[in-house]
Design an enzyme around this catalytic site. Sequence first.
Site, mmCIF file in Angstrom:
data_model
loop_
_atom_site.group_PDB
_atom_site.id
_atom_site.type_symbol
_atom_site.label_atom_id
_atom_site.label_comp_id
_atom_site.label_asym_id
_atom_site.label_seq_id
_atom_site.Cartn_x
_atom_site.Cartn_y
_atom_site.Cartn_z
ATOM 1 C CD GLU A 136 -2.692 1.218 2.614
ATOM 2 O OE1 GLU A 136 -2.427 0.429 3.549
ATOM 3 O OE2 GLU A 136 -3.630 2.056 2.662
ATOM 4 C CG ASP A 193 -8.882 0.592 2.647
ATOM 5 O OD1 ASP A 193 -8.873 -0.361 3.450
ATOM 6 O OD2 ASP A 193 -7.881 1.311 2.461
HETATM 7 N N1 ADE Z 1 -6.829 -0.322 8.563
HETATM 8 C C1 ADE Z 1 -7.923 0.259 8.050
HETATM 9 N N2 ADE Z 1 -7.662 0.709 6.816
HETATM 10 C C2 ADE Z 1 -6.379 0.402 6.539
HETATM 11 C C3 ADE Z 1 -5.531 0.576 5.425
HETATM 12 N N3 ADE Z 1 -5.930 1.196 4.312
HETATM 13 N N4 ADE Z 1 -4.260 0.143 5.506
HETATM 14 C C4 ADE Z 1 -3.830 -0.468 6.611
HETATM 15 N N5 ADE Z 1 -4.593 -0.671 7.686
HETATM 16 C C5 ADE Z 1 -5.866 -0.253 7.653
HETATM 17 ZN ZN ZN Z 2 -7.346 -1.850 4.135
#
Ligand code: ADE
Ligand code: ZN
Length: 347
Positions: free
Chosen positions: A209, A287
Amino acid sequence: MTNTFRPIAADRLPALLAAMPKAELHIHIEGSLEPELIFALSQRNGIAIPYAGVEELRRAYAFTNLQSFLDIYYAGASVLITAQDFYDMAWAYLRKAAADNVARAEIFFDPQTHTARGVDMATVIDGLHRACADAQKQLGVSAALILCFLRHLSEEDAFQTLEQAQPFLDKIIGVGLDSSEVGHPPEKFARVFARCRALGLHLVAHAGEEGPPAYVWSALDVLKVERIDHGVQSVRDAALMQRLARDRIPLTVCPLSNQKLCVFPDLQHHNLGRLLEAGLVATVNSDDPAYFGGYINENFTQTFAATGLGATQAYQLARNSFEGSFGDATQKQQLIDRLDEVFAKFE
Ligand code: ADE
Ligand code: ZN
């Protein structure tokens, strides 16, 4: 793998994106907690939150990176106390999912956020599981739970959490790994994931990410996950892209999240199209929709408008979501058949 349908006019694309059945594979249920519900639960449970009202809270949703979001997200979750609170949160999400034609939802929850405040694992899972059962009966949405370990906490804490979840393993389909990515590589949880694998649980992890392609490699090779959550940084490593394509590892991509957390400067520069072109099993997900400006259909419509993707990619993304889900083969085929019917109507 691809459907053969005649071209669908561009002006009908938003309606098609909304109408097509889809699976949502990356939704943190605590990230679906809307400000209105945060304030209602804060009153119901007598828990103060440091914002004067809904508007002030919403104004605080100006994030610069993942951590700036997580700080507010964990504060928001602090109003959840009873099983009914967890039910109400999940039910609100599932109703929205049904309206967006989500046929299957695989829902993340972060028990450590709650057990650390003295809320029992049983309370959390009872409320969430009841909402999932009601979703099947009342909304026709197939919903399942994935327990996520918080990667900023220790391996020992994760093992304790697994221990607490042991009596409820029939109510979860798998485990995941989330929270602050950089500095917390997947390897930290190698032994926890090995144990979960031995228990027969499905395995997923957030990787790539904000973190490097190396984290995606170790999620695959060390944790042995079946899906990568986000994974958008994989484009920086050609060999990794080949591996993901070859093994058909689904990527649960979350475009509005990536925009809000400044992973990409804007949606026009999002690499979803590139992932699809490279043959990856990419999917679209929300998400933390209450924080990032939209639920799954909003992710589809805004991303397609910004990047110029069309009906072919819409079909592929919806189909990928069913292929990448943990439903059984019969369910997957039924959902793909429904998808084909909707596309046939739009031709
Ligand atoms: N917890 C909630 N959303 C998240 C994300 N996008 N990345 C990591 N942890 C998370
Ligand atoms: Zn996430």
